[in-house]
Write an enzyme that holds these catalytic residues in place. Structure first.
Site, PDB file in Angstrom:
ATOM      1  N   ARG A   8       0.826  -1.206   0.000  1.00  0.00           N
ATOM      2  CA  ARG A   8       0.000   0.000   0.000  1.00  0.00           C
ATOM      3  C   ARG A   8       0.859   1.254   0.000  1.00  0.00           C
ATOM      4  NH1 ARG A   8      -1.309   3.898   3.184  1.00  0.00           N
ATOM      5  NH2 ARG A   8      -0.167   3.061   4.972  1.00  0.00           N
ATOM      6  N   ALA A   9       0.392   2.265  -0.741  1.00  0.00           N
ATOM      7  CA  ALA A   9       0.938   3.613  -0.650  1.00  0.00           C
ATOM      8  C   ALA A   9      -0.240   4.557  -0.494  1.00  0.00           C
ATOM      9  CB  ALA A   9       1.751   3.964  -1.882  1.00  0.00           C
ATOM     10  N   SER A  10       0.022   5.724   0.071  1.00  0.00           N
ATOM     11  CA  SER A  10      -1.076   6.619   0.431  1.00  0.00           C
ATOM     12  C   SER A  10      -1.725   7.312  -0.749  1.00  0.00           C
ATOM     13  CB  SER A  10      -0.588   7.671   1.434  1.00  0.00           C
ATOM     14  OG  SER A  10      -0.173   7.042   2.633  1.00  0.00           O
ATOM     15  N   THR A  11      -0.938   7.655  -1.775  1.00  0.00           N
ATOM     16  CA  THR A  11      -1.475   8.409  -2.904  1.00  0.00           C
ATOM     17  C   THR A  11      -1.060   7.771  -4.214  1.00  0.00           C
ATOM     18  OG1 THR A  11       0.422   9.905  -3.217  1.00  0.00           O
ATOM     19  CG2 THR A  11      -1.198  10.509  -1.529  1.00  0.00           C
ATOM     20  N   GLN A  14       2.607   7.923  -5.285  1.00  0.00           N
ATOM     21  CA  GLN A  14       3.599   7.091  -4.610  1.00  0.00           C
ATOM     22  C   GLN A  14       3.576   5.679  -5.174  1.00  0.00           C
ATOM     23  OE1 GLN A  14       2.194   7.614  -0.574  1.00  0.00           O
ATOM     24  NE2 GLN A  14       3.596   9.299  -0.183  1.00  0.00           N
TER      25      GLN A  14
END
Length: 205
Positions: A8-11, A14
């Site tokens: 997972r990445a936040s945006t 990324q």
């Protein structure tokens, strides 16, 4: 037992696959094979994460949910973390995180007593690290707000730069009649971003 990796990445800006090689190395070192990878760009502070819940839906009792760090799984409030933990516990999924050595033993097939000991210790440590991850998230948000307020007071704040290429792609897909869900899946953007692009298109029509 299946090992399912969650990245997972936040945006959307990324790289959610950044930890791909680290997870593969860990699996190889422990004699494991990653059966599936679930990748998404969503904030860890949000409980609603489609790929995470698709992973849990695919799991069977005893499967391993493999993550690089506990904060990839959760930056949730305590209440939302309890909801996620309840779902994980119901599915009887074992969480293994590279930054949590006490969890590594759950990637094997320990005897019943050892397995229960690992699980008990891991539950406590997961709760601690989830709380730390949430505090880190809140601290960073507070510092960002303070920095923004200071920049605004000095007349220096310009806001987040627009991702012009992505927004142009969203506009093209809207003109082609693509559904909002298809656009979100293709670009990793939020519904609010699509709404803004659509409003801009309507204003210039």
């Amino acid at each position: 037992m299946f090992v399912r990796a969650y990245l997972r990445a936040s945006t959307s800006d990324q790289d959610a696959t950044r930890a791909h090689a680290q997870l593969d190395t860990f699996a190889a070192d422990h004699g494991l094979t990653i059966a599936a990878r679930y990748i998404e760009n969503e904030s860890g502070a949000k409980l609603h994460r489609p790929e995470l819940f698709r992973l849990l839906a695919d799991c069977r009792p005893g499967d391993v949910l493999l993550v690089e760090q506990v904060d990839r799984l959760s930056r949730l409030t305590e209440a939302d973390w309890r909801k996620l933990r309840a779902e994980i516990d119901t599915k009887q999924v074992r969480i293994v995180a590279l930054d949590l050595p006490t969890s590594w033993g759950l990637a094997t097939h320990p005897d019943e007593f050892t397995g229960r000991m690992f699980a008990a210790v891991n539950t406590m440590m997961l709760d601690v690290l989830a709380a730390v991850a949430r505090k880190d998230y809140e601290d960073r948000r507070r510092r960002q707000a303070q920095g923004t307020a200071k920049a605004k007071a000095a007349g220096l704040y310009k806001g987040r730069p627009e991702n012009a290429a992505r927004n142009a792609g969203i506009a093209t897909m809207l003109r082609a009649g693509a559904s909002w869900q298809a656009i979100m899946d293709a670009t990793g953007c939020s519904r609010s971003t699509i709404a803004k692009v659509r409003q801009r298109m309507e204003a210039s029509a």
